[in-house]
Scaffold this active site. Structure first.
Site, short mmCIF file in Angstrom:
data_model
loop_
_atom_site.label_atom_id
_atom_site.label_comp_id
_atom_site.label_asym_id
_atom_site.label_seq_id
_atom_site.Cartn_x
_atom_site.Cartn_y
_atom_site.Cartn_z
N ARG A 1 39.97 36.83 34.50
CA ARG A 1 38.86 37.56 33.88
C ARG A 1 39.40 38.37 32.72
NH1 ARG A 1 34.58 38.06 37.92
NH2 ARG A 1 34.78 36.11 39.07
N GLU B 1 38.75 41.01 31.43
CA GLU B 1 38.05 42.29 31.56
C GLU B 1 38.56 43.22 30.45
OE1 GLU B 1 35.82 42.79 33.92
OE2 GLU B 1 36.32 41.47 35.61
N ARG C 1 39.77 49.13 39.42
CA ARG C 1 39.48 48.03 40.34
C ARG C 1 39.39 46.66 39.69
NH1 ARG C 1 33.43 48.70 42.03
NH2 ARG C 1 32.45 48.84 40.02
N HIS C 2 39.78 46.59 38.42
CA HIS C 2 39.75 45.30 37.74
C HIS C 2 41.14 44.87 37.28
CE1 HIS C 2 35.43 46.32 37.31
NE2 HIS C 2 35.31 45.02 37.54
N GLU D 1 32.19 46.76 45.45
CA GLU D 1 31.89 45.36 45.74
C GLU D 1 33.15 44.62 46.19
OE1 GLU D 1 29.98 43.05 42.53
OE2 GLU D 1 31.20 41.37 43.22
N SER E 1 30.87 38.39 46.21
CA SER E 1 29.56 37.91 45.78
C SER E 1 29.35 36.53 46.39
CB SER E 1 29.48 37.79 44.26
OG SER E 1 29.30 39.06 43.70
N ARG F 1 41.09 43.51 46.14
CA ARG F 1 40.11 44.55 46.49
C ARG F 1 40.14 44.82 47.99
NH1 ARG F 1 35.12 44.45 42.83
NH2 ARG F 1 36.17 44.66 40.81
P1 ATP Z 1 32.59 43.63 39.58
O1 ATP Z 1 31.09 43.75 39.44
O2 ATP Z 1 33.16 44.58 40.59
O3 ATP Z 1 33.30 43.63 38.28
P2 ATP Z 1 32.13 40.82 39.70
O4 ATP Z 1 30.73 40.80 40.20
O5 ATP Z 1 32.40 40.59 38.28
O6 ATP Z 1 32.85 42.18 40.20
P3 ATP Z 1 32.53 38.34 41.07
O7 ATP Z 1 32.44 37.43 39.92
O8 ATP Z 1 31.34 38.49 41.92
O9 ATP Z 1 33.00 39.78 40.56
O10 ATP Z 1 33.84 37.95 41.93
C1 ATP Z 1 33.88 37.95 43.33
C2 ATP Z 1 34.87 38.97 43.85
O11 ATP Z 1 36.15 38.82 43.23
C3 ATP Z 1 34.49 40.41 43.56
O12 ATP Z 1 33.55 40.88 44.47
C4 ATP Z 1 35.81 41.11 43.65
O13 ATP Z 1 36.21 41.31 45.00
C5 ATP Z 1 36.76 40.09 43.05
N1 ATP Z 1 36.93 40.35 41.62
C6 ATP Z 1 36.21 39.84 40.60
N2 ATP Z 1 36.66 40.26 39.42
C7 ATP Z 1 37.72 41.04 39.68
C8 ATP Z 1 38.64 41.75 38.87
N3 ATP Z 1 38.55 41.71 37.53
N4 ATP Z 1 39.64 42.43 39.46
C9 ATP Z 1 39.76 42.46 40.82
N5 ATP Z 1 38.91 41.80 41.64
C10 ATP Z 1 37.90 41.11 41.09
MG MG Z 2 29.94 39.99 41.88
#
Ligand code: ATP
Ligand code: MG
Length: 442
Positions: free
Chosen positions: A210, A212, A218-219, A358, A361, A409
């Site tokens: 990602r 990000e 947390r990312h 979170e 998902s 996480r």
């Molecule tokens: P958030 O809203 O917290 O940024 P997300 O909705 O973008 O998460 P999903 O695409 O739903 O994340 O990914 C499923 C799971 O993978 C998340 O619930 C989380 O546990 C983990 N996850 C996703 N992106 C990240 C990240 N950048 N760093 C750490 N964990 C992540």
């Molecule tokens: Mg999500």
């Protein structure tokens, strides 16, 4: 002589053994020197002459011949698994010398800021509290596998190089792929879904990427994703039940296999009610408004404060650290999301939140080819971007669903770590790929 592991010394009183490991600590009284020797099974106290042990430095690697002696009653160290014995050093070979340590490894908790700790990542792995984090993480991942294998899921390896980003392009890394543009996969979603049309039940443990652009606690930019997907579901509840089963299984394994590690962090596994509560997004937002006066009732997602508040609500009102939030807006989710027939504006799209954040998902996915195709167009995608996916559903697919949990996480929030980077062996973010990127810029 054959190597004896530290943990086995307690059964070898009176015997001469060869131990191999690192000099963990040293107390030098000149004539007599105490060394704690560390191997992968623990620590043991060595006693020897200054002549034999005096020149040892912290983290030197040694092979040491010694006599295992029972400690007198009042010298027993109850803090140490090998506290009933000590080794009288007879002979020593230094296998490797260590440079002087840049950080104090003797503290119960490393007293350095996170960036410094990560600068010395390779060394930090030698600290018991850091090791505990990754022991817990290994058990989390192992338990995820075990839980699903017990339900007849097949493990697969998801690709990391992908040719398009039909799930949304904002957070994706681009890759030069010969004469083409490729990307690093944000999620194995499409692959796991298409595989269910052949294998019914699949899971994967793999890295996702990602881009990000923000620096939160947390990312990460590279995440270990625990993905599961299965079909022949009668309703979305079956997906929730499977996820709940997996998460409970993980906690049970962590409790059984990581008691020592949990104790180091003064941590307990999350509080669980008989069934994880579930609440619709709009209802959650109403509750947040009632509780705090903060009006997020028209937002498409829960902000971090909202996630914390709804978790507080679940704990207070439902006796659960965990809560499912369902019915996110269909149009804000990817093209494969399954709209609730009762109100198609909202979808069978479900997050699992725990301890304020979170964790996962998931939800039900569209399985009808025509509906998927229609959404591909409505979402503004090109058919060729999802050609393989469409192929899977063109030739017949039962109703399906699944979920993805982030391993870092989970580890972070089980142990109560302050930053997700602590729960990644080699965390990547905007500023760091092993080393600080500012130091490698041309
Ligand atoms: P958030 O809203 O917290 O940024 P997300 O909705 O973008 O998460 P999903 O695409 O739903 O994340 O990914 C499923 C799971 O993978 C998340 O619930 C989380 O546990 C983990 N996850 C996703 N992106 C990240 C990240 N950048 N760093 C750490 N964990 C992540
Ligand atoms: Mg999500």
């Amino acid at each position: 002589m054959e190597r004896t592991l530290v943990k086995d010394t307690i059964n070898k009183v009176g015997q001469t053994v060869t131990l191999k490991g690192w000099v963990n600590t040293k107390r030098d009284h000149s004539k007599i020197v105490f060394v704690d020797l560390r191997d992968r099974t623990g620590l043991i106290q060595i006693v020897g002459t200054g002549e034999l042990l005096g020149s040892l430095k912290l983290e030197d690697v040694v092979s040491l011949k010694g006599l295992v002696k029972a400690r007198p009653e009042k010298m027993i160290n109850p803090e140490l698994a090998t506290g009933t014995v000590e080794i009288e050093a007879l002979d020593l070979t230094v296998l490797s010398h260590s440079a002087e340590l840049p950080i104090d490894m003797s503290k119960e908790t490393l007293e350095v800021e996170l960036p410094t700790l990560l600068d010395y990542r390779a060394l930090s792995f030698r600290h018991p509290k850091i090791q505990a984090i990754f022991k817990v993480q290994a058990v989390v991942i192992d338990a995820f596998r075990k839980a699903l294998m017990a339900k007849d899921f097949l493990e697969f390896q998801a690709p990391s190089i992908i040719n398009a980003v039909p799930e949304g392009g904002s957070e994706v890394f681009k890759v030069d792929y010969f004469d083409h543009q490729a990307y690093l996969s944000q999620s194995p979603q499409l692959y796991k879904s298409l595989l269910t049309t052949a294998f019914e039940r699949v899971f994967s443990v793999n890295q996702i990427f990602r881009a990000e652009p923000s620096a939160t606690t947390r990312h990460l930019t590279e995440v270990t994703s625990l993905d599961a997907e299965f079909n022949f579901i009668d309703s979305v509840e079956e997906v929730l039940d499977m996820e709940e089963y997996v998460v409970r299984f993980i906690f049970k394994e962590v409790e059984e296999r990581c008691a020592k590690e949990l104790a180091l962090f003064d941590a307990t596994t999350p509080l669980m009610s008989e069934k994880f509560p579930i609440i619709k997004l709009r209802d959650a937002q109403e509750i947040i408004f009632q509780r705090t006066g903060r009006d997020c009732r028209t937002e498409k997602d829960l902000a971090p404060d909202d996630e914390r508040e709804i978790c507080a609500w679940a704990k207070e009102e439902k006796g659960s650290d965990l809560v499912f939030v369902s019915h996110f807006l269909t149009k804000k989710k990817p093209f494969y999301v399954y709209p609730d027939p009762a109100n198609p504006e909202y979808a069978f799209s479900i997050d699992l939140l725990c301890r304020g954040v979170e964790w996962s998902s998931g939800g039900q996915r569209l399985h009808d080819y025509e509906s998927i195709l229609k959404n591909v167009h409505e979402w503004g995608l090109k058919e060729e971007e999802v050609a393989l996916y469409l192929q899977a559903f063109k030739f017949g697919s039962p109703p399906l669903g699944g979920f993805a949990l982030g391993a870092e996480r989970i580890t972070m929030y089980i142990l109560g770590l302050k930053n997700v980077r602590e729960a990644s062996m080699f965390p990547r973010d905007m500023e760091r790929i092993d080393v600080r990127l500012s130091t490698t810029k041309q």
